[in-house]
Write a protein that holds these residues in place. Structure first.
Motif, PDB file in Angstrom:
ATOM      1  N   ASP A   1      -2.240   3.802  -4.108  1.00 45.95           N
ATOM      2  CA  ASP A   1      -2.554   2.509  -4.694  1.00 45.95           C
ATOM      3  C   ASP A   1      -2.250   1.374  -3.735  1.00 45.95           C
ATOM      4  O   ASP A   1      -1.443   1.523  -2.821  1.00 45.95           O
ATOM      5  CB  ASP A   1      -1.698   2.262  -5.940  1.00 45.95           C
ATOM      6  N   ALA A   2      -2.885   0.239  -4.028  1.00 46.09           N
ATOM      7  CA  ALA A   2      -2.514  -1.025  -3.409  1.00 46.09           C
ATOM      8  C   ALA A   2      -2.136  -1.960  -4.550  1.00 46.09           C
ATOM      9  O   ALA A   2      -2.707  -1.877  -5.640  1.00 46.09           O
ATOM     10  CB  ALA A   2      -3.677  -1.601  -2.611  1.00 46.09           C
TER      11      ALA A   2
ATOM     12  N   VAL B   1       0.847  -1.190   0.000  1.00 44.43           N
ATOM     13  CA  VAL B   1       0.000   0.000   0.000  1.00 44.43           C
ATOM     14  C   VAL B   1       0.882   1.240   0.000  1.00 44.43           C
ATOM     15  O   VAL B   1       1.809   1.350   0.808  1.00 44.43           O
ATOM     16  CB  VAL B   1      -0.932   0.022   1.236  1.00 44.43           C
ATOM     17  N   ASN B   2       0.577   2.173  -0.906  1.00 45.34           N
ATOM     18  CA  ASN B   2       1.364   3.389  -1.032  1.00 45.34           C
ATOM     19  C   ASN B   2       0.431   4.589  -1.173  1.00 45.34           C
ATOM     20  O   ASN B   2      -0.604   4.511  -1.820  1.00 45.34           O
ATOM     21  CB  ASN B   2       2.265   3.305  -2.267  1.00 45.34           C
ATOM     22  N   SER B   3       0.819   5.681  -0.565  1.00 38.62           N
ATOM     23  CA  SER B   3       0.096   6.944  -0.730  1.00 38.62           C
ATOM     24  C   SER B   3       1.112   7.998  -1.136  1.00 38.62           C
ATOM     25  O   SER B   3       2.121   8.195  -0.465  1.00 38.62           O
ATOM     26  CB  SER B   3      -0.583   7.350   0.582  1.00 38.62           C
TER      27      SER B   3
ATOM     28  N   VAL C   1     -11.169   3.340   3.338  1.00 36.51           N
ATOM     29  CA  VAL C   1     -10.359   3.976   2.298  1.00 36.51           C
ATOM     30  C   VAL C   1      -9.264   3.058   1.741  1.00 36.51           C
ATOM     31  O   VAL C   1      -8.915   3.165   0.573  1.00 36.51           O
ATOM     32  CB  VAL C   1      -9.746   5.278   2.862  1.00 36.51           C
ATOM     33  N   ILE C   2      -8.756   2.132   2.563  1.00 38.38           N
ATOM     34  CA  ILE C   2      -7.620   1.317   2.134  1.00 38.38           C
ATOM     35  C   ILE C   2      -7.928  -0.184   2.170  1.00 38.38           C
ATOM     36  O   ILE C   2      -7.827  -0.873   1.156  1.00 38.38           O
ATOM     37  CB  ILE C   2      -6.376   1.609   3.001  1.00 38.38           C
TER      38      ILE C   2
ATOM     39  N   VAL D   1      -4.849  -1.762  -7.414  1.00 38.44           N
ATOM     40  CA  VAL D   1      -6.087  -1.226  -6.843  1.00 38.44           C
ATOM     41  C   VAL D   1      -5.880   0.260  -6.570  1.00 38.44           C
ATOM     42  O   VAL D   1      -5.142   0.627  -5.653  1.00 38.44           O
ATOM     43  CB  VAL D   1      -6.459  -1.940  -5.521  1.00 38.44           C
ATOM     44  N   PRO D   2      -6.512   1.137  -7.347  1.00 46.09           N
ATOM     45  CA  PRO D   2      -6.413   2.570  -7.046  1.00 46.09           C
ATOM     46  C   PRO D   2      -7.102   2.876  -5.707  1.00 46.09           C
ATOM     47  O   PRO D   2      -8.151   2.301  -5.396  1.00 46.09           O
ATOM     48  CB  PRO D   2      -7.169   3.234  -8.201  1.00 46.09           C
ATOM     49  N   LEU D   3      -6.496   3.746  -4.936  1.00 42.97           N
ATOM     50  CA  LEU D   3      -7.073   4.172  -3.649  1.00 42.97           C
ATOM     51  C   LEU D   3      -7.229   5.695  -3.677  1.00 42.97           C
ATOM     52  O   LEU D   3      -6.479   6.419  -3.022  1.00 42.97           O
ATOM     53  CB  LEU D   3      -6.164   3.733  -2.496  1.00 42.97           C
TER      54      LEU D   3
END
Length: 158
Positions: A12-13, A4-6, A71-72, A25-27
């Motif tokens: 995204d995940a 998981v990155n922001s 959200v995640i 997976v867009p977040l």
């Protein structure tokens, strides 16, 4: 495993399983500004033992766990590939958060007091726990393709 990155441009995940190609997976709701402000609130709430912080903790912890779920965690778990019989392709989830996301307990995400439907954040499908360092040792996880290349990078150093 779920990475998981922001970041400033996007969040995204990436879901990596032993059998399938990585899943992106867009977040969009995990903005870097939200992550930073919630990280500050989280740190203040969990590391300060003053009477005011204890009261703040009672509000901040459940709000943060709910936000993490919405959200995640839930969007990522909803995107986990399924096997032919409809089960999750991940027996167990190893969260790999980057940056400030590493401050949060993704495995504990959820809305306290509310029943959850579907998989829990730390367990996609019940199964024996091979241990927290199993992905590093390679037990129960045989990555291929991109996943293998990513894990092999740990052997590259300065």
């Amino acid at each position: 495993m779920i990475l998981v990155n922001s970041g400033r441009r996007r969040s995204d995940a990436i879901i990596v399983t032993a059998e399938d190609d990585p899943v992106h997976v867009p977040l969009p709701d995990a903005t870097v500004a939200d992550v930073a402000s919630r990280a500050m609130a989280w740190l203040q709430a969990v590391h300060d033992n003053s009477p005011a912080a204890i009261l703040l903790r009672r509000r901040t912890v459940p709000e943060t766990l709910g936000w993490l779920w919405d959200v995640i965690v839930q969007p990522a778990l909803n995107a986990v590939p399924r096997t032919a019989d409809g089960k999750s392709a991940l027996r167990r989830v190893w969260w790999l958060p980057t940056g400030l996301l590493g401050l949060f307990p993704l495995h504990a995400a959820g809305h306290p007091g509310q029943a959850r439907r579907g998989p829990r954040a730390g367990q996609a499908h019940p199964g024996p726990d091979p241990g927290p360092d199993a992905p590093v040792r390679g037990e129960g996880f045989r990555p291929t393709g991109l996943a293998s290349a990513c894990l092999d990078m740990r052997h590259c150093g300065p």
